[in-house]
Motif scaffolding. Sequence first.
Motif, PDB file in Angstrom:
ATOM      1  N   ASP A  81       0.823  -1.211   0.000  1.00 26.25           N
ATOM      2  CA  ASP A  81       0.000   0.000   0.000  1.00 26.25           C
ATOM      3  C   ASP A  81       0.861   1.267   0.000  1.00 26.25           C
ATOM      4  N   VAL A  82       2.013   1.207   0.681  1.00 21.34           N
ATOM      5  CA  VAL A  82       2.937   2.345   0.665  1.00 21.34           C
ATOM      6  C   VAL A  82       3.540   2.497  -0.731  1.00 21.34           C
ATOM      7  N   CYS A  83       3.872   1.372  -1.342  1.00 18.36           N
ATOM      8  CA  CYS A  83       4.437   1.358  -2.695  1.00 18.36           C
ATOM      9  C   CYS A  83       3.488   2.045  -3.681  1.00 18.36           C
ATOM     10  N   THR A  84       2.221   1.674  -3.620  1.00 15.01           N
ATOM     11  CA  THR A  84       1.211   2.261  -4.498  1.00 15.01           C
ATOM     12  C   THR A  84       1.057   3.752  -4.221  1.00 15.01           C
ATOM     13  N   PHE A  85       1.059   4.113  -2.946  1.00 13.86           N
ATOM     14  CA  PHE A  85       0.873   5.519  -2.591  1.00 13.86           C
ATOM     15  C   PHE A  85       2.056   6.363  -3.041  1.00 13.86           C
ATOM     16  N   ILE A  86       3.253   5.799  -2.989  1.00 15.49           N
ATOM     17  CA  ILE A  86       4.442   6.507  -3.486  1.00 15.49           C
ATOM     18  C   ILE A  86       4.247   6.857  -4.960  1.00 15.49           C
ATOM     19  N   ASN A  87       3.766   5.880  -5.726  1.00 18.79           N
ATOM     20  CA  ASN A  87       3.532   6.129  -7.155  1.00 18.79           C
ATOM     21  C   ASN A  87       2.472   7.208  -7.351  1.00 18.79           C
ATOM     22  N   ASN A  88       1.467   7.213  -6.479  1.00 16.11           N
ATOM     23  CA  ASN A  88       0.448   8.268  -6.540  1.00 16.11           C
ATOM     24  C   ASN A  88       1.076   9.636  -6.272  1.00 16.11           C
ATOM     25  N   GLN A  89       1.927   9.688  -5.266  1.00 14.87           N
ATOM     26  CA  GLN A  89       2.586  10.943  -4.912  1.00 14.87           C
ATOM     27  C   GLN A  89       3.461  11.453  -6.052  1.00 14.87           C
ATOM     28  N   LEU A  90       4.003  10.522  -6.815  1.00 11.41           N
ATOM     29  CA  LEU A  90       4.865  10.885  -7.947  1.00 11.41           C
ATOM     30  C   LEU A  90       4.055  11.245  -9.190  1.00 11.41           C
ATOM     31  N   GLY A  91       2.736  11.104  -9.082  1.00 11.05           N
ATOM     32  CA  GLY A  91       1.871  11.505 -10.187  1.00 11.05           C
ATOM     33  C   GLY A  91       1.646  10.447 -11.240  1.00 11.05           C
ATOM     34  N   TYR A  92       1.975   9.198 -10.930  1.00 13.20           N
ATOM     35  CA  TYR A  92       1.736   8.130 -11.898  1.00 13.20           C
ATOM     36  C   TYR A  92       0.276   7.709 -11.843  1.00 13.20           C
ATOM     37  N   PRO A  93      -0.293   7.307 -12.992  1.00 12.00           N
ATOM     38  CA  PRO A  93      -1.709   6.901 -13.011  1.00 12.00           C
ATOM     39  C   PRO A  93      -1.918   5.591 -12.265  1.00 12.00           C
ATOM     40  N   ASN A  94      -2.291   5.703 -11.043  1.00 11.14           N
ATOM     41  CA  ASN A  94      -2.449   4.536 -10.187  1.00 11.14           C
ATOM     42  C   ASN A  94      -3.545   4.857  -9.182  1.00 11.14           C
ATOM     43  N   VAL A  95      -4.268   3.872  -8.737  1.00  9.78           N
ATOM     44  CA  VAL A  95      -5.263   4.115  -7.698  1.00  9.78           C
ATOM     45  C   VAL A  95      -4.845   3.354  -6.454  1.00  9.78           C
ATOM     46  N   ASP A  96      -5.409   3.740  -5.326  1.00  3.80           N
ATOM     47  CA  ASP A  96      -4.956   3.180  -4.049  1.00  3.80           C
ATOM     48  C   ASP A  96      -5.040   1.664  -3.997  1.00  3.80           C
ATOM     49  N   THR A  97      -5.963   1.078  -4.723  1.00  2.34           N
ATOM     50  CA  THR A  97      -6.130  -0.376  -4.657  1.00  2.34           C
ATOM     51  C   THR A  97      -5.352  -1.096  -5.759  1.00  2.34           C
ATOM     52  N   ALA A  98      -4.676  -0.352  -6.602  1.00  2.00           N
ATOM     53  CA  ALA A  98      -3.987  -0.970  -7.747  1.00  2.00           C
ATOM     54  C   ALA A  98      -2.701  -1.671  -7.305  1.00  2.00           C
ATOM     55  N   THR A  99      -2.284  -2.625  -8.109  1.00  3.94           N
ATOM     56  CA  THR A  99      -1.007  -3.286  -7.879  1.00  3.94           C
ATOM     57  C   THR A  99       0.085  -2.464  -8.551  1.00  3.94           C
ATOM     58  N   PRO A 100       1.166  -2.162  -7.856  1.00  5.37           N
ATOM     59  CA  PRO A 100       2.261  -1.418  -8.483  1.00  5.37           C
ATOM     60  C   PRO A 100       2.771  -2.171  -9.718  1.00  5.37           C
ATOM     61  N   PRO A 101       3.361  -1.479 -10.680  1.00  7.64           N
ATOM     62  CA  PRO A 101       3.857  -2.154 -11.888  1.00  7.64           C
ATOM     63  C   PRO A 101       4.940  -3.159 -11.525  1.00  7.64           C
ATOM     64  N   GLN A 102       4.988  -4.239 -12.263  1.00  9.72           N
ATOM     65  CA  GLN A 102       6.016  -5.242 -11.995  1.00  9.72           C
ATOM     66  C   GLN A 102       7.260  -4.936 -12.824  1.00  9.72           C
ATOM     67  N   ASP A 103       8.407  -5.158 -12.224  1.00  8.11           N
ATOM     68  CA  ASP A 103       9.659  -5.045 -12.957  1.00  8.11           C
ATOM     69  C   ASP A 103       9.636  -6.093 -14.065  1.00  8.11           C
ATOM     70  N   GLU A 104       9.840  -5.674 -15.304  1.00  2.00           N
ATOM     71  CA  GLU A 104       9.755  -6.610 -16.433  1.00  2.00           C
ATOM     72  C   GLU A 104      11.012  -7.472 -16.567  1.00  2.00           C
ATOM     73  N   LEU A 105      12.092  -7.035 -15.983  1.00  2.00           N
ATOM     74  CA  LEU A 105      13.338  -7.771 -16.143  1.00  2.00           C
ATOM     75  C   LEU A 105      13.850  -8.251 -14.782  1.00  2.00           C
ATOM     76  N   THR A 106      15.106  -8.047 -14.507  1.00  2.00           N
ATOM     77  CA  THR A 106      15.667  -8.533 -13.243  1.00  2.00           C
ATOM     78  C   THR A 106      16.394  -7.406 -12.535  1.00  2.00           C
ATOM     79  N   MET A 107      16.334  -7.404 -11.227  1.00  2.00           N
ATOM     80  CA  MET A 107      17.020  -6.402 -10.424  1.00  2.00           C
ATOM     81  C   MET A 107      18.196  -7.022  -9.695  1.00  2.00           C
ATOM     82  N   ASN A 108      19.271  -6.269  -9.618  1.00  2.00           N
ATOM     83  CA  ASN A 108      20.369  -6.694  -8.769  1.00  2.00           C
ATOM     84  C   ASN A 108      20.139  -6.077  -7.401  1.00  2.00           C
TER      85      ASN A 108
END
Length: 241
Positions: free
Chosen positions: A159-186
């Motif tokens: 929920d914090v992750c989603t809200f961060i994206n909201n604060q950054l102005g990305y099109p997301n709603v409070d109940t949405a799942t944050p975008p998934q990383d399409e590749l791999t993270m180190n």
Amino acid sequence: AMRKYQSHQRGNVLFLILLGVVLFAALSYAVTQSFDGGNSALSKSSLKAYANDVIFSAANVEKAVNKLISKGVSESRISFTRVSGDGYELTPASNASEKVFNVAGGGANYLDPPPDVLDSMHNGESGFGEWFLTGSNAVVGVGNSNEDLVAILPYVRKDVCTFINNQLGYPNVDTATPPQDELTMNVASKFIGLFNSNTRTLAPAGTSYEKKKTGCVQGNNDHSGSDISDKYYFYYVLYAR
């Protein structure tokens, strides 16, 4: 008289035992609440405060990195070390003027993430409760496709992750799942002056998140191919390359 005294004494003992049980139950409840606090529902005002805290902490480090660069410190000599043995030491050892978290260098304060920002289900896992500073991820669309200097906060609550994206102005709603990383993270190689150590690419899914220097994503696979889709990561490009 003796029986009356013994009866009174037994009554006191029973009362103390009952009092102990009640106090223990109250303490257990308080401890349980504190451990569960990382996953209980947060108010909108709390979410906003925590989201801003995370973004500000990373921006503070970015400012310090830019300060070092402007003073002529080489990219490979930017030092995040704070205490001996923290895994961020450079070779040869950095001096104070090369350190991000030193008043003679970048002048940044290291800010621990608030516990309520993190998903307590992952408490005890490697790197829990710490900022991860790395030069082993290239964020798609940022810089020139080289590895960037990135701050990552692992194990962020969904929920914090989603809200961060909201604060950054990305099109997301409070109940949405944050975008998934399409590749791999180190999420293992700390920055020790190298930008090519087991490089991975961080690419949030969806065009709304492309070319963004910061955001919060659901994991996919890590540098070793392990599934990290049950974890959420805030990332912030400190220096694009």
